[in-house]
Design an enzyme around this catalytic site. Sequence first.
Site, PDB file in Angstrom:
ATOM      1  N   ASN A  24      47.804  46.482  34.049  1.00  0.00           N
ATOM      2  CA  ASN A  24      45.668  46.267  33.169  1.00  0.00           C
ATOM      3  C   ASN A  24      46.006  47.210  31.735  1.00  0.00           C
ATOM      4  O   ASN A  24      46.785  48.199  31.747  1.00  0.00           O
ATOM      5  CB  ASN A  24      45.130  46.281  34.527  1.00  0.00           C
ATOM      6  CG  ASN A  24      44.783  48.041  35.053  1.00  0.00           C
ATOM      7  OD1 ASN A  24      44.648  49.271  34.452  1.00  0.00           O
ATOM      8  ND2 ASN A  24      45.704  48.433  36.001  1.00  0.00           N
TER       9      ASN A  24
ATOM     10  N   LYS B 104      67.298  40.160  34.291  1.00  0.00           N
ATOM     11  CA  LYS B 104      65.825  39.593  33.251  1.00  0.00           C
ATOM     12  C   LYS B 104      65.625  37.809  33.597  1.00  0.00           C
ATOM     13  O   LYS B 104      66.763  36.922  33.649  1.00  0.00           O
ATOM     14  CB  LYS B 104      66.180  39.545  32.307  1.00  0.00           C
ATOM     15  CG  LYS B 104      64.887  39.237  31.617  1.00  0.00           C
ATOM     16  CD  LYS B 104      65.319  40.218  29.649  1.00  0.00           C
ATOM     17  CE  LYS B 104      64.530  39.276  28.403  1.00  0.00           C
ATOM     18  NZ  LYS B 104      64.836  38.661  27.078  1.00  0.00           N
TER      19      LYS B 104
ATOM     20  N   ILE C 138      44.973  52.017  48.760  1.00  0.00           N
ATOM     21  CA  ILE C 138      45.406  53.692  48.527  1.00  0.00           C
ATOM     22  C   ILE C 138      44.339  54.581  48.818  1.00  0.00           C
ATOM     23  O   ILE C 138      44.181  55.001  50.181  1.00  0.00           O
ATOM     24  CB  ILE C 138      45.583  54.258  47.059  1.00  0.00           C
ATOM     25  CG1 ILE C 138      46.803  53.522  46.472  1.00  0.00           C
ATOM     26  CG2 ILE C 138      45.844  55.444  47.626  1.00  0.00           C
ATOM     27  CD1 ILE C 138      47.430  53.983  45.805  1.00  0.00           C
TER      28      ILE C 138
ATOM     29  N   LYS D 274      35.210  49.754  52.314  1.00  0.00           N
ATOM     30  CA  LYS D 274      36.607  50.818  52.099  1.00  0.00           C
ATOM     31  C   LYS D 274      36.073  52.289  53.064  1.00  0.00           C
ATOM     32  O   LYS D 274      37.248  52.763  53.098  1.00  0.00           O
ATOM     33  CB  LYS D 274      36.616  51.424  50.928  1.00  0.00           C
ATOM     34  CG  LYS D 274      37.534  50.339  50.330  1.00  0.00           C
ATOM     35  CD  LYS D 274      37.977  50.353  48.265  1.00  0.00           C
ATOM     36  CE  LYS D 274      38.095  49.495  47.834  1.00  0.00           C
ATOM     37  NZ  LYS D 274      39.771  48.679  47.031  1.00  0.00           N
TER      38      LYS D 274
END
Length: 402
Positions: free
Chosen positions: A209, A288, A307, A341
């Site tokens: 990203n 690849k 995490i 969370k």
Amino acid sequence: MTLAEKNILLGVTGGIAAYKAPILVRHLRNEGANVQVVFSRSAHAFVAPVTMQALSGRSVRDDLWDREAEAAMGHIELARWADLVLAAPATAHFMACLAQGLAPDLLTTLCLATNAPILLAPAMNQAMWRNPATRRNAAILAEDERRIIGPEVGDQACGDTGPGRMAEPEALLLAVQQTLAAPCLKGRKVLVTAGPTQEALDPVRYLSNQSSGKQGYAIAQAAAAAGAQTILVSGPSNLPAPANVERIEVVSAQDMHDAVLARAAEQALVVGVAAVADYRPSVQNQQKLKKRNGAPLKLSLVENPDIIAAVAALPQAPVVVGFAAETENALEHARSKRRHKNLDAIVVNDVSNKEIGFNSDHNAATLIWADGEAELPYQSKEALAAALVQRLAELFFPESPH
Ligand code: PMT
């Protein structure tokens, strides 16, 4: 933080970036500081003393043998007066003198004589900054606990492009404020995650990203400036490690998970700023991938571990603060993300706005905790990081100095 009653000694040395020094004096004065400007001899070639006198309300000092000074020892008087010395711009020559303890003029002499913190804002041609002698001097100065701010990378007055532009006056003001602020995280251990993760598809391709790491690096830097022993677990980023921060470089979400969980239990505070990939390819091809003659290529993805949720679930969990990158119903989604969370707090930023969020230099956010919310208005990522660290310390470590 206000600078009322603080005595700031601004050293100006001979570089073109001296044209920014009057703006810096304005910023410092607006925050209530007393500002005494001291020129090196060559500073006169770039900015007029009368300008600095008009803005600071004090005549510029430049003479080591000033008979007007108390006991004719201007360097001692100024060295004692200063709560902080900031050299902006700091030339390669000035840095070399400071690194070697040379004192050929008033500014270098008072730097040797002062007990105040010394901040340096280097400004020079990119080749001069890259020169091994300057690199050595910068390393010595950092070891001597002189704080070096910048330089920034970009177009230079001489026509070159590269590192060597002086940090902007706003960033220097923030560094002064951080240095003089109460060390609100002193003695605490803080871990910050930053940057993107890369999830390999094959040896040369990955899913990732647009996170640059700027916001997370700024928070690690602000935590260190607030006295915390700081670890930065960073995905791939081009940014240099902030001063006084231990950086651990990782690539994938799984790497980041392992690096964070190995250290989380001993932290007082964990701040998850990284844009962690939610998914990774279920198979990482050893070779690849080849084109398929027009046939579609289907990717199968599996979920990565969360995490910060894993840190928050530890039996002796530290204070855990997440970030939420949202594009719609930002506050609503972030509130539910915090609860889901089990985070102590979450900072939500609207990443649909190109001016803030991914890879921009600025941000605007809302901090949400169990029984309150606070705006962090549009500002540089560094300023937002400093404000956030201060707020987190007040909320979660109220016994620390503020
Ligand atoms: O790096 P910059 O270019 O400066 O950009 C900054 C930023 C936009 C990346 C930053 O301000 C930001 O919003 N970071 C959070 C990005 C994100 O992944 O948000 P999220 O809403 O998907 O995740 C919520 C929280 O869970 C985050 O704290 C994230 O670090 C954490 N997370 C997410 C997935 C996962 N597997 N593990 C996690 O810990």
